[in-house]
Design an enzyme around this catalytic site. Structure first.
Site, short mmCIF file in Angstrom:
data_model
loop_
_atom_site.label_atom_id
_atom_site.label_comp_id
_atom_site.label_asym_id
_atom_site.label_seq_id
_atom_site.Cartn_x
_atom_site.Cartn_y
_atom_site.Cartn_z
CG ASN A 107 -0.05 4.06 -12.61
OD1 ASN A 107 -0.63 4.83 -13.36
ND2 ASN A 107 -0.59 2.92 -12.20
CE1 TYR A 124 -7.16 11.09 -9.58
CE2 TYR A 124 -7.59 13.00 -10.98
CZ TYR A 124 -7.04 11.74 -10.80
OH TYR A 124 -6.36 11.14 -11.84
CE LYS A 141 -3.53 11.90 -9.87
NZ LYS A 141 -2.42 10.90 -9.98
CG ASP A 173 -1.82 1.19 1.34
OD1 ASP A 173 -1.64 2.17 0.57
OD2 ASP A 173 -2.72 1.18 2.19
CB VAL A 174 1.92 3.66 -2.66
CG1 VAL A 174 2.37 2.61 -3.67
CG2 VAL A 174 0.58 4.27 -3.05
#
Length: 253
Positions: free
Chosen positions: A90, A158, A162, A63-64
């Site tokens: 990614n 989100y 980003k 789990d990053v």
């Protein structure tokens, strides 16, 4: 000698497609993601596509968003291969469309952990490896998004992450210069994957309407990604934007 790559979110969608693209070009790839069965499925697809490719896969459950798990994954790569030539940052997550007042703190933290913290943890570990190895250096490609430039309605978590990834990319590109670490970002718009399936039915537009949006074949993303990955470390594509030609991005909202 095969070059070594690590791809996060390699169990589906863009991560899986880009990992398979690297394997086809002779790379050895550490497949990182939360679900080991999905990573093993990616390795099986590689073997089916080209005999022997599966042997150049290393599935690692991680789990990053968990710093200790990321450190363990990169240590596995170091112990197994001794170096890392490419990181594709990614892995990511999003939420259903909703206004800020409807986003809970738990939801916000989940997206930040996956998209921003996870990208930083992986980038930090990649720097550590790439600075110490001989020959020194490597390439890091962060997965941004069209949302790194402009938001969709109802996408505050989100979009914020980003935008932050773009700052991560620019600063790391600067910090990597003395060590031959090239850092770039691929910003993708409407690639046909599991994550964008809902676009066929309709997604919120800036004028308040719901409309379906065109998508591009996933191979277009793979081709753009591989163009970045193939570059010598003396050259860098800092930001690459690949998008469905007819998606409603350029123009008035």
């Amino acid at each position: 000698m095969s070059k070594i790559a690590l791809v996060t979110g390699a169990g589906s969608g863009i991560g899986r497609a880009c990992a398979l693209g690297l394997l086809k070009e002779g790379w050895t790839v550490a497949l990182v993601g939360r679900r080991l069965d999905a990573l093993q499925a990616t390795a099986a697809l590689a073997e089916q596509a080209e005999a022997g490719s599966g042997a150049r896969c290393l599935p690692i459950s991680c789990d990053v968003g968990q710093e200790d798990q990321v450190a363990a994954a990169f240590e596995t790569v170091r112990q197994t291969y001794g170096r890392l030539d490419l990181l594709f940052n990614n892995a990511g997550a999003g939420l259903a469309s909703k206004t800020p007042d409807l986003v809970s703190g738990e939801e916000w933290r989940r997206v930040v952990d996956a998209n921003l913290n996870g990208s930083f943890y992986c980038l930090s570990q990649a720097f550590r490896l790439m600075k110490a190895q001989t020959p020194q250096g490597g390439r890091i490609i962060n997965n941004g998004s069209i949302s790194a430039y402009a938001p969709r309605p109802g996408s505050i978590a989100y979009t914020a992450t980003k935008h932050a990834v773009s700052g991560l990319t620019k600063t790391a590109a600067l910090d990597g210069r003395p060590y031959d670490i090239a850092v770039g970002q691929i910003d993708i718009g409407n690639a046909a994957s599991e994550m964008t399936a809902r676009m066929v039915e309709g997604v919120p537009q800036a004028d308040g309407s719901m409309r379906p949006e065109p998508r591009m074949d996933l191979q277009a993303v793979v081709d753009a990604f591989l163009t970045m990955a193939r570059l010598p470390l003396s050259a860098n594509m800092l930001f690459v934007n690949v998008m469905a030609t007819k998606m409603p991005f350029v123009g008035r909202g």
